[in-house]
Design an enzyme around this catalytic site. Structure first.
Site, PDB file in Angstrom:
ATOM      1  CB  THR A   1       3.063   9.311   2.857  1.00 38.46           C
ATOM      2  OG1 THR A   1       3.816   9.995   2.125  1.00 38.46           O
ATOM      3  CG2 THR A   1       1.511   9.227   2.302  1.00 38.46           C
TER       4      THR A   1
ATOM      5  CG  HIS B   1      -2.411  16.022   5.846  1.00 38.29           C
ATOM      6  ND1 HIS B   1      -2.642  15.714   4.520  1.00 38.29           N
ATOM      7  CD2 HIS B   1      -2.998  14.978   6.429  1.00 38.29           C
ATOM      8  CE1 HIS B   1      -3.068  14.303   4.389  1.00 38.29           C
ATOM      9  NE2 HIS B   1      -3.185  14.022   5.490  1.00 38.29           N
TER      10      HIS B   1
ATOM     11  N   GLY C   1       0.782  -1.308  -0.132  1.00 41.62           N
ATOM     12  CA  GLY C   1      -0.070   0.281  -0.007  1.00 41.62           C
ATOM     13  C   GLY C   1       0.823   1.386   0.137  1.00 41.62           C
TER      14      GLY C   1
ATOM     15  CE  LYS D   1      -9.498   7.212  11.891  1.00 40.13           C
ATOM     16  NZ  LYS D   1      -9.203   6.980  10.538  1.00 40.13           N
TER      17      LYS D   1
ATOM     18  CB  VAL E   1       1.495   3.341   4.869  1.00 42.47           C
ATOM     19  CG1 VAL E   1       2.393   3.486   6.234  1.00 42.47           C
ATOM     20  CG2 VAL E   1       0.654   4.659   4.910  1.00 42.47           C
TER      21      VAL E   1
ATOM     22  CB  CYS F   1      -1.555  11.250   8.234  1.00 45.18           C
ATOM     23  SG  CYS F   1      -3.238  11.199   7.615  1.00 45.18           S
TER      24      CYS F   1
HETATM   25  N1  LIG Z   1      -1.873   7.124   3.369  1.00 44.65           N
HETATM   26  C1  LIG Z   1      -1.535   7.763   4.520  1.00 44.65           C
HETATM   27  O1  LIG Z   1      -1.251   9.000   4.576  1.00 44.65           O
HETATM   28  C2  LIG Z   1      -1.816   7.198   5.990  1.00 44.65           C
HETATM   29  C3  LIG Z   1      -1.340   8.060   7.305  1.00 44.65           C
HETATM   30  C4  LIG Z   1      -1.452   7.587   8.578  1.00 44.65           C
HETATM   31  C5  LIG Z   1      -2.184   6.432   8.698  1.00 44.65           C
HETATM   32  N2  LIG Z   1      -2.408   5.498   7.457  1.00 44.65           N
HETATM   33  C6  LIG Z   1      -3.184   4.187   7.797  1.00 44.65           C
HETATM   34  O2  LIG Z   1      -2.239   3.385   7.469  1.00 44.65           O
HETATM   35  C7  LIG Z   1      -3.039   1.956   6.967  1.00 44.65           C
HETATM   36  C8  LIG Z   1      -2.540   1.848   5.345  1.00 44.65           C
HETATM   37  O3  LIG Z   1      -2.848   2.858   4.712  1.00 44.65           O
HETATM   38  P1  LIG Z   1      -2.493   3.056   3.226  1.00 44.65           P
HETATM   39  O4  LIG Z   1      -2.878   4.452   2.818  1.00 44.65           O
HETATM   40  O5  LIG Z   1      -1.103   2.474   3.073  1.00 44.65           O
HETATM   41  O6  LIG Z   1      -3.604   2.216   2.609  1.00 44.65           O
HETATM   42  P2  LIG Z   1      -3.472   1.469   1.004  1.00 44.65           P
HETATM   43  O7  LIG Z   1      -2.814   2.162   0.201  1.00 44.65           O
HETATM   44  O8  LIG Z   1      -4.991   1.183   0.719  1.00 44.65           O
HETATM   45  O9  LIG Z   1      -2.861   0.144   1.249  1.00 44.65           O
HETATM   46  C9  LIG Z   1      -3.726  -0.925   2.141  1.00 44.65           C
HETATM   47  C10 LIG Z   1      -2.765  -1.881   2.285  1.00 44.65           C
HETATM   48  O10 LIG Z   1      -3.331  -3.280   3.134  1.00 44.65           O
HETATM   49  C11 LIG Z   1      -3.317  -4.328   2.445  1.00 44.65           C
HETATM   50  N3  LIG Z   1      -4.557  -5.219   2.791  1.00 44.65           N
HETATM   51  C12 LIG Z   1      -5.543  -4.908   2.594  1.00 44.65           C
HETATM   52  N4  LIG Z   1      -6.702  -5.939   3.212  1.00 44.65           N
HETATM   53  C13 LIG Z   1      -5.681  -6.825   3.599  1.00 44.65           C
HETATM   54  C14 LIG Z   1      -5.929  -7.901   4.500  1.00 44.65           C
HETATM   55  N5  LIG Z   1      -6.994  -8.490   4.691  1.00 44.65           N
HETATM   56  N6  LIG Z   1      -4.906  -8.603   4.926  1.00 44.65           N
HETATM   57  C15 LIG Z   1      -3.664  -8.032   4.734  1.00 44.65           C
HETATM   58  N7  LIG Z   1      -3.207  -7.078   3.884  1.00 44.65           N
HETATM   59  C16 LIG Z   1      -4.362  -6.410   3.577  1.00 44.65           C
HETATM   60  C17 LIG Z   1      -3.148  -4.176   1.028  1.00 44.65           C
HETATM   61  O11 LIG Z   1      -2.716  -5.334   0.427  1.00 44.65           O
HETATM   62  P3  LIG Z   1      -3.085  -5.824  -1.084  1.00 44.65           P
HETATM   63  O12 LIG Z   1      -2.076  -4.805  -2.148  1.00 44.65           O
HETATM   64  O13 LIG Z   1      -2.810  -7.054  -1.202  1.00 44.65           O
HETATM   65  O14 LIG Z   1      -4.562  -5.402  -1.163  1.00 44.65           O
HETATM   66  C18 LIG Z   1      -2.153  -2.882   1.125  1.00 44.65           C
HETATM   67  O15 LIG Z   1      -0.729  -3.406   1.101  1.00 44.65           O
HETATM   68  C19 LIG Z   1      -4.241   2.393   7.050  1.00 44.65           C
HETATM   69  O16 LIG Z   1      -4.916   1.901   8.402  1.00 44.65           O
HETATM   70  C20 LIG Z   1      -4.504   4.043   7.065  1.00 44.65           C
HETATM   71  O17 LIG Z   1      -5.318   4.564   7.834  1.00 44.65           O
HETATM   72  C21 LIG Z   1      -2.485   5.962   6.181  1.00 44.65           C
END
Ligand SMILES: NC(=O)c1ccc[n+]([C@@H]2O[C@H](COP(=O)([O-])OP(=O)(O)OC[C@H]3O[C@@H](n4cnc5c(N)ncnc54)[C@H](OP(=O)(O)O)[C@@H]3O)[C@@H](O)[C@H]2O)c1
Length: 360
Positions: A339, A245, A13, A208, A15, A152
């Protein structure tokens, strides 16, 4: 120093990719495994991400050759640390299994952030909250542990509020955000909806911000953390910016602000709590100045300030600090990389702190 072994949960993903990039270059960590959902499991990392790698650097050679595993402690290699970048609903079930199996989980998900025995960590502000780990291990009978990083959007606010809270007290805060698209992950908000637009709602985000800041600024007591007691009202929006942000805060203080320069000075001199400064020299991801103050009338800006700090992207830039409607209020703008400081960078710094404190 001997390297710590680590696995990255949800390495595909937004992150997860940043974690792969940062940890593969970091001298203290050795990535021994990567995982994702069943749609990615079994694929080579490079093949899975050939069209979806979103960083300007190349996929690290060794990681590109790794086969992605299912996210289960029975499937991935044993390791000291599990960096979790899972969606919250999955993290709630999966991360405790890793903690029970002995991994020190550094989690980006919101699932456990507000649990009473789980630290919600910004090392410069509340490293003493890691004392909760002892309570957590007793409560849950885990040989591992879970520590969480904030949302974030919370991170920038917490940095701006902490020095003001310490110096002037805070009664209430009105917060607004203009948040980057990368905060919504991959594939994120469709271009047709976000181009030339502002979307005035991000599910769960305001709740949050309003709760997490109070825990982060809370006081560690023997039985847990007593939350800070001021009130926050926020409006969170999504805007067509890739990373960074932008946020504003209108802060009502307990004590009189004689001179606005006193607020600027307390922000500029803030380097972290005494507990943090004791371990700072062991941390390569901690910027020298976690707050960068800009005096120009047109700063901070996402394009100019998101990579601020001696560790790029890890500092919060604050500007436009000015009086509110009376001597008990202050208005300011801030910018934080969502990020890096808001996600993967926080996790790497959190794990460095855990190593420095012998928690891993
Ligand atoms: N983006 C930001 O700026 C940010 C900042 C702070 C916190 N976060 C938090 O960090 C986390 C990840 O965010 P992201 O932005 O990286 O999300 P993302 O781009 O949508 O990526 C989601 C990730 O989770 C995996 N995943 C989904 N369902 C799963 C399952 N059942 N078992 C195992 N892996 C699974 C996906 O794998 P596949 O590729 O195989 O689907 C992918 O690697 C979230 O909780 C989000 O709220 C994000």
């Amino acid at each position: 120093m001997k390297k710590k072994s680590c696995v990255i949960l949800a390495a595909t993903g937004t992150v997860g990719q940043r974690l792969v990039d940062m940890l593969s270059k970091h001298p203290s960590f050795d990535i021994v495994d990567i995982s994702a959902s069943k749609r990615s499991a079994g694929l080579k990392y490079r093949d899975r991400l050939k069209d979806e790698w979103h960083l300007p650097s190349e996929i690290p050679e060794e990681i590109g050759e790794m086969t992605i595993k299912l996210t289960d402690p029975k499937e991935v290699e044993p390791a000291d640390i599990a960096f979790g970048a899972l969606p919250s609903s999955e993290a709630k079930v999966i991360e405790p299994k890793f903690a029970a199996a002995g991994y020190y989980v550094q989690s980006k998900a919101s699932a456990m952030r507000m649990e009473a025995d789980v630290p919600l960590l910004i090392p410069e502000l509340n490293v003493d909250h890691l004392e909760l780990i002892d309570i957590q291990r007793k409560n849950r009978d885990w040989s591992g542990a879970i520590t969480t990083d904030p949302n974030c959007t919370t991170v920038g606010f917490a940095f701006a509020l902490k020095p003001i809270y310490e110096e002037f007290g805070i009664k209430s805060v009105v917060a607004n955000t203009w948040q980057a698209i990368s905060g919504s992950g991959i594939p994120g908000v469709p271009g047709l909806l976000i181009n030339e637009n502002i979307i005035p709602f991000i599910k769960g985000e305001e709740e949050k911000v309003e709760s997490e800041v109070l825990k982060i600024l809370g006081k560690k007591e023997p039985s847990g953390v007593r939350n800070a007691e001021f009130r926050i009202a926020s409006t969170c929006t999504r805007v067509p910016i890739t990373d960074g942000h932008f946020e504003t805060a209108y802060i009502n203080t307990e004590r009189k602000i004689e001179n606005i320069e006193d607020v600027i000075s307390c922000l500029k001199k803030f380097k972290g709590t005494p507990e943090f400064l004791k371990i700072k020299q062991k941390l390569s991801y901690a910027p020298d100045d976690p707050i960068v103050y800009r005096s120009e009338i047109n700063r901070p800006q996402p394009r100019l300030d998101r990579m601020a700090g001696t560790v790029p992207g890890m500092a919060t830039t604050i500007g436009r600090v000015r009086r509110g409607i009376d001597d008990y209020s202050v208005n300011l703008c801030l910018l934080s990389h969502n990020t890096i400081r808001g996600a993967a960078g926080s996790s790497v710094l959190g794990a460095e702190v855990a190593i420095a404190l012998d928690l891993v």
